[in-house]
Scaffold this active site. Structure first.
Site, PDB file in Angstrom:
ATOM      1  N   HIS A  69       0.879  -1.175   0.000  1.00  0.00           N
ATOM      2  CA  HIS A  69       0.000   0.000   0.000  1.00  0.00           C
ATOM      3  C   HIS A  69       0.909   1.215   0.000  1.00  0.00           C
ATOM      4  O   HIS A  69       1.998   1.164   0.591  1.00  0.00           O
ATOM      5  CB  HIS A  69      -0.826   0.099   1.275  1.00  0.00           C
ATOM      6  CG  HIS A  69      -1.763  -1.026   1.519  1.00  0.00           C
ATOM      7  ND1 HIS A  69      -1.397  -2.171   2.164  1.00  0.00           N
ATOM      8  CD2 HIS A  69      -3.075  -1.150   1.233  1.00  0.00           C
ATOM      9  CE1 HIS A  69      -2.443  -2.967   2.253  1.00  0.00           C
ATOM     10  NE2 HIS A  69      -3.472  -2.377   1.692  1.00  0.00           N
ATOM     11  N   ASP A  85       2.365   1.639   3.346  1.00  0.00           N
ATOM     12  CA  ASP A  85       3.287   0.624   3.878  1.00  0.00           C
ATOM     13  C   ASP A  85       4.707   1.076   3.564  1.00  0.00           C
ATOM     14  O   ASP A  85       5.645   0.809   4.308  1.00  0.00           O
ATOM     15  CB  ASP A  85       3.106  -0.744   3.207  1.00  0.00           C
ATOM     16  CG  ASP A  85       1.730  -1.325   3.419  1.00  0.00           C
ATOM     17  OD1 ASP A  85       1.090  -0.970   4.412  1.00  0.00           O
ATOM     18  OD2 ASP A  85       1.310  -2.130   2.564  1.00  0.00           O
ATOM     19  N   MET A 121       2.453  -5.990  -7.628  1.00  0.00           N
ATOM     20  CA  MET A 121       1.148  -5.393  -7.320  1.00  0.00           C
ATOM     21  C   MET A 121       1.311  -4.254  -6.324  1.00  0.00           C
ATOM     22  O   MET A 121       2.195  -4.296  -5.473  1.00  0.00           O
ATOM     23  CB  MET A 121       0.228  -6.482  -6.752  1.00  0.00           C
ATOM     24  CG  MET A 121      -1.151  -6.043  -6.325  1.00  0.00           C
ATOM     25  SD  MET A 121      -1.263  -5.472  -4.600  1.00  0.00           S
ATOM     26  CE  MET A 121      -1.935  -6.934  -3.803  1.00  0.00           C
ATOM     27  N   GLU A 128     -11.146  -6.262  -4.944  1.00  0.00           N
ATOM     28  CA  GLU A 128     -11.162  -7.279  -3.878  1.00  0.00           C
ATOM     29  C   GLU A 128     -12.393  -7.105  -3.003  1.00  0.00           C
ATOM     30  O   GLU A 128     -12.603  -6.053  -2.409  1.00  0.00           O
ATOM     31  CB  GLU A 128      -9.886  -7.156  -3.043  1.00  0.00           C
ATOM     32  CG  GLU A 128      -9.818  -8.150  -1.892  1.00  0.00           C
ATOM     33  CD  GLU A 128      -8.491  -8.098  -1.157  1.00  0.00           C
ATOM     34  OE1 GLU A 128      -7.521  -7.511  -1.680  1.00  0.00           O
ATOM     35  OE2 GLU A 128      -8.438  -8.649  -0.048  1.00  0.00           O
ATOM     36  N   LYS A 136     -15.049  -8.156   0.182  1.00  0.00           N
ATOM     37  CA  LYS A 136     -15.066  -8.674   1.558  1.00  0.00           C
ATOM     38  C   LYS A 136     -16.455  -8.382   2.119  1.00  0.00           C
ATOM     39  O   LYS A 136     -16.997  -7.307   1.879  1.00  0.00           O
ATOM     40  CB  LYS A 136     -13.983  -7.972   2.384  1.00  0.00           C
ATOM     41  CG  LYS A 136     -13.762  -8.584   3.754  1.00  0.00           C
ATOM     42  CD  LYS A 136     -12.609  -7.886   4.476  1.00  0.00           C
ATOM     43  CE  LYS A 136     -12.363  -8.527   5.816  1.00  0.00           C
ATOM     44  NZ  LYS A 136     -11.317  -7.818   6.577  1.00  0.00           N
ATOM     45  N   GLU A 186     -10.053 -13.195  -2.267  1.00  0.00           N
ATOM     46  CA  GLU A 186      -9.270 -13.638  -1.096  1.00  0.00           C
ATOM     47  C   GLU A 186      -9.985 -14.800  -0.413  1.00  0.00           C
ATOM     48  O   GLU A 186     -11.178 -14.704  -0.091  1.00  0.00           O
ATOM     49  CB  GLU A 186      -9.072 -12.484  -0.114  1.00  0.00           C
ATOM     50  CG  GLU A 186      -8.442 -12.967   1.190  1.00  0.00           C
ATOM     51  CD  GLU A 186      -7.968 -11.867   2.125  1.00  0.00           C
ATOM     52  OE1 GLU A 186      -7.405 -10.871   1.638  1.00  0.00           O
ATOM     53  OE2 GLU A 186      -8.151 -12.022   3.343  1.00  0.00           O
ATOM     54  N   HIS A 233     -11.935 -13.993   2.786  1.00  0.00           N
ATOM     55  CA  HIS A 233     -13.116 -13.138   2.654  1.00  0.00           C
ATOM     56  C   HIS A 233     -14.342 -13.940   2.215  1.00  0.00           C
ATOM     57  O   HIS A 233     -15.451 -13.684   2.679  1.00  0.00           O
ATOM     58  CB  HIS A 233     -12.830 -11.993   1.681  1.00  0.00           C
ATOM     59  CG  HIS A 233     -11.750 -11.073   2.187  1.00  0.00           C
ATOM     60  ND1 HIS A 233     -11.271 -10.014   1.464  1.00  0.00           N
ATOM     61  CD2 HIS A 233     -11.064 -11.071   3.357  1.00  0.00           C
ATOM     62  CE1 HIS A 233     -10.335  -9.389   2.167  1.00  0.00           C
ATOM     63  NE2 HIS A 233     -10.183 -10.022   3.314  1.00  0.00           N
ATOM     64  N   ASP A 249      -5.546 -13.549  -3.448  1.00  0.00           N
ATOM     65  CA  ASP A 249      -5.037 -13.423  -2.083  1.00  0.00           C
ATOM     66  C   ASP A 249      -5.246 -14.746  -1.354  1.00  0.00           C
ATOM     67  O   ASP A 249      -6.386 -15.133  -1.049  1.00  0.00           O
ATOM     68  CB  ASP A 249      -5.760 -12.293  -1.330  1.00  0.00           C
ATOM     69  CG  ASP A 249      -5.150 -10.932  -1.622  1.00  0.00           C
ATOM     70  OD1 ASP A 249      -4.209 -10.851  -2.439  1.00  0.00           O
ATOM     71  OD2 ASP A 249      -5.614  -9.935  -1.022  1.00  0.00           O
ATOM     72  N   ASP A 253     -11.838 -11.528  10.619  1.00  0.00           N
ATOM     73  CA  ASP A 253     -10.884 -11.689   9.527  1.00  0.00           C
ATOM     74  C   ASP A 253      -9.571 -12.253  10.074  1.00  0.00           C
ATOM     75  O   ASP A 253      -8.741 -11.524  10.602  1.00  0.00           O
ATOM     76  CB  ASP A 253     -10.667 -10.295   8.917  1.00  0.00           C
ATOM     77  CG  ASP A 253      -9.741 -10.311   7.731  1.00  0.00           C
ATOM     78  OD1 ASP A 253      -9.556 -11.368   7.129  1.00  0.00           O
ATOM     79  OD2 ASP A 253      -9.216  -9.239   7.404  1.00  0.00           O
ATOM     80  N   ASP A 309      -7.033 -14.154   8.526  1.00  0.00           N
ATOM     81  CA  ASP A 309      -5.806 -14.067   7.713  1.00  0.00           C
ATOM     82  C   ASP A 309      -4.736 -15.072   8.148  1.00  0.00           C
ATOM     83  O   ASP A 309      -3.561 -14.735   8.281  1.00  0.00           O
ATOM     84  CB  ASP A 309      -5.217 -12.639   7.758  1.00  0.00           C
ATOM     85  CG  ASP A 309      -6.044 -11.643   6.962  1.00  0.00           C
ATOM     86  OD1 ASP A 309      -6.842 -12.060   6.100  1.00  0.00           O
ATOM     87  OD2 ASP A 309      -5.887 -10.434   7.208  1.00  0.00           O
ATOM     88  N   ASP A 362      -1.869 -13.119   1.429  1.00  0.00           N
ATOM     89  CA  ASP A 362      -2.337 -11.979   2.216  1.00  0.00           C
ATOM     90  C   ASP A 362      -2.718 -12.509   3.593  1.00  0.00           C
ATOM     91  O   ASP A 362      -3.889 -12.722   3.899  1.00  0.00           O
ATOM     92  CB  ASP A 362      -3.530 -11.310   1.536  1.00  0.00           C
ATOM     93  CG  ASP A 362      -3.926 -10.040   2.271  1.00  0.00           C
ATOM     94  OD1 ASP A 362      -3.178  -9.635   3.176  1.00  0.00           O
ATOM     95  OD2 ASP A 362      -4.977  -9.474   1.956  1.00  0.00           O
TER      96      ASP A 362
HETATM   97  C1  GLT Z   1      -5.845  -5.479   4.282  1.00  0.00           C
HETATM   98  C2  GLT Z   1      -6.948  -6.402   3.876  1.00  0.00           C
HETATM   99  C3  GLT Z   1      -6.583  -7.210   2.711  1.00  0.00           C
HETATM  100  C4  GLT Z   1      -6.360  -6.415   1.469  1.00  0.00           C
HETATM  101  C5  GLT Z   1      -5.221  -5.512   1.557  1.00  0.00           C
HETATM  102  C6  GLT Z   1      -5.164  -4.658   0.310  1.00  0.00           C
HETATM  103  S1  GLT Z   1      -5.182  -4.612   3.001  1.00  0.00           S
HETATM  104  O1  GLT Z   1      -4.824  -6.192   4.897  1.00  0.00           O
HETATM  105  O2  GLT Z   1      -7.278  -7.249   4.979  1.00  0.00           O
HETATM  106  O3  GLT Z   1      -7.502  -8.211   2.457  1.00  0.00           O
HETATM  107  O4  GLT Z   1      -6.018  -7.308   0.443  1.00  0.00           O
HETATM  108  O5  GLT Z   1      -5.702  -3.396   0.499  1.00  0.00           O
HETATM  109 MN    MN Z   2      -6.613  -9.320   0.772  1.00  0.00          MN
HETATM  110 MN    MN Z   3      -8.231 -10.602   4.852  1.00  0.00          MN
END
Ligand code: GLT
Ligand code: MN
Ligand code: MN
Length: 388
Positions: free
Chosen positions: A55, A58, A89, A182, A184, A218, A221, A246, A256, A258, A288
């Site tokens: 980002h 970042d 990316m 993306e 979510k 993702e 998500h 992702d 979330d 991750d 991600d």
């Molecule tokens: C954030 C989010 C991710 C996105 C990123 C891109 S930022 O961490 O949870 O799913 O992919 O903006």
């Molecule tokens: Mn993501």
């Molecule tokens: Mn996520």
């Protein structure tokens, strides 16, 4: 095993925010020291990654001076040159700063919307400066807690107008850039607009340059929403829209998480890897995800290596599945076709419709046939559990 060692040709990538996560969560302080972007590039090179994504903030903090920004970019560029890592990316942070508390492109405040566009234009320039070919849009604040606050149709229109603007900008600048949206379902907002990959695919077709815009699905998500991730990926792929992906993992219905790729639902991860490898997806395999909050720096490396190693293991399993004689002969049986129905399929004709209406089908016999999916699934499980 040598073929389980991640190498650049596998096109594994990580965001700066992933291996850079300090373990902070809504309930607790960081558990790890922050690292500079250049340090993170070296960490990723050490574990065999191909690329690093970011980002805008970042890389360059939102309040950095021009001189500070130049110094950071210089260090980062040097680390990329030393390691050979690429930046496939880039994306914009449109969710962290309080200015975006009610959204960016869909905010009710026109000043916030204009600022979000300015920030994105500058971040696109930054991404392109480092060679990014895909630009991701994740609208983390584009939603509501209370639906009395925003008009959802207006929100779609604002999002569309912004995306059209960025497509024109990229064309105007001659950038070789594709956009990936993306989805979510929720978090950090109570509800987010365009909550699934399917919603995004429909939205894309309403844009002025749909060819420039695809998706960045993702795992976590779609699992949050309780839906089959691989099916959504397949739909995106079939539509020519799988620009990026992702990879991570997640228990359905929870916050979330991750998690490390493949750490929760091995079977879902297997079908996903098998799909990507079978169709010959050539894009990045972006993780991600982030390490558990319990980890130190060594644990972050364990996490990153784990993501890639699991992908490679599942890729081998997919190969094994495709070559397993028992599984393949079962699949041949399942997909058997003696051609007798072929005249009824394909393009419509009135003759075909007439013939179909007159055809005799033994419904009871068709319904009574066992399909052997139990056997097939058990063979798959045994393969995954390593006893085949
Ligand atoms: C954030 C989010 C991710 C996105 C990123 C891109 S930022 O961490 O949870 O799913 O992919 O903006
Ligand atoms: Mn993501
Ligand atoms: Mn996520």
């Amino acid at each position: 095993m040598n073929n389980l060692v991640p190498r650049p040709e596998h096109q594994f990538t990580f965001g700066l925010w992933t291996v850079g996560s300090t373990g902070r969560d809504p309930f607790g302080a960081p558990t790890r020291e922050p690292k500079s972007p250049a340090e993170l590039v070296h960490l990723l090179a050490d574990v065999g990654a191909y690329g690093v994504n970011f980002h805008d903030n970042d890389l360059i903090p939102i309040d950095a001076t021009a001189a500070e920004a130049e110094a950071i970019k210089k260090d980062f560029r040097k680390a990329l040159a030393e390691t050979g890592l690429t930046v496939p990316m880039a994306t914009t942070n449109l969710f962290y700063d309080p200015v975006f508390k009610d959204g960016a492109f869909t905010s009710n405040d026109p000043k916030v919307r204009a600022y979000a566009m300015q920030k994105t234009l500058r971040a696109i320039d930054l991404g392109v400066e480092f060679g990014a070919g895909v630009y991701v849009f994740w609208g983390g604040r584009e939603g509501t807690e209370s639906d009395s606050s925003k008009n959802p149709v207006e929100a779609i229109k604002r999002n569309r107008e912004a995306m059209n603007f960025f497509c024109e900008y990229a064309l105007d600048q001659g950038y070789n850039l594709r956009f990936a949206l993306e989805a979510k379902p929720n978090e950090p907002r109570g509800d987010l607009y365009n909550p699934t990959t399917g919603h995004m695919l429909a939205f894309i077709e309403t844009l002025d340059h749909p060819d420039m815009v695809g998706v960045n699905p993702e795992v976590a998500h779609e699992h949050m929403a309780g839906i089959n991730f691989m099916h959504g990926v397949a739909q995106a792929w079939e539509a020519g829209k799988l620009f990026h992906i992702d990879l991570n993992d997640q228990y359905p219905g929870r916050y979330d998480q991750d998690f490390r790729f493949g750490s929760r639902d091995i079977k879902a991860a297997f079908y996903l890897v098998k799909f990507l490898e079978d169709v010959g997806y050539t894009g990045m395999r972006h993780f991600d995800a982030h390490a558990y909050r319990t980890e130190d720096d060594a644990g972050v490396k364990d996490f990153a290596l784990g993501c890639m190693r699991t992908y490679l293991i599942l890729k081998e399993k997919a190969d094994q599945f495709n070559q397993d004689p028992e599984i393949q002969s079962l699949l041949d049986e399942i997909n058997a076709d003696d051609g007798s129905m072929t005249p009824y399929f394909g393009a419509y004709s009135s003759g075909k419709a007439k013939a179909l209406k007159e055809a005799h089908f033994d419904r009871n016999a068709m319904g009574a046939r066992g399909l052997q999916y139990e056997r097939l699934d058990q063979l798959t499980i045994e393969l995954l559990l390593g006893v085949r």
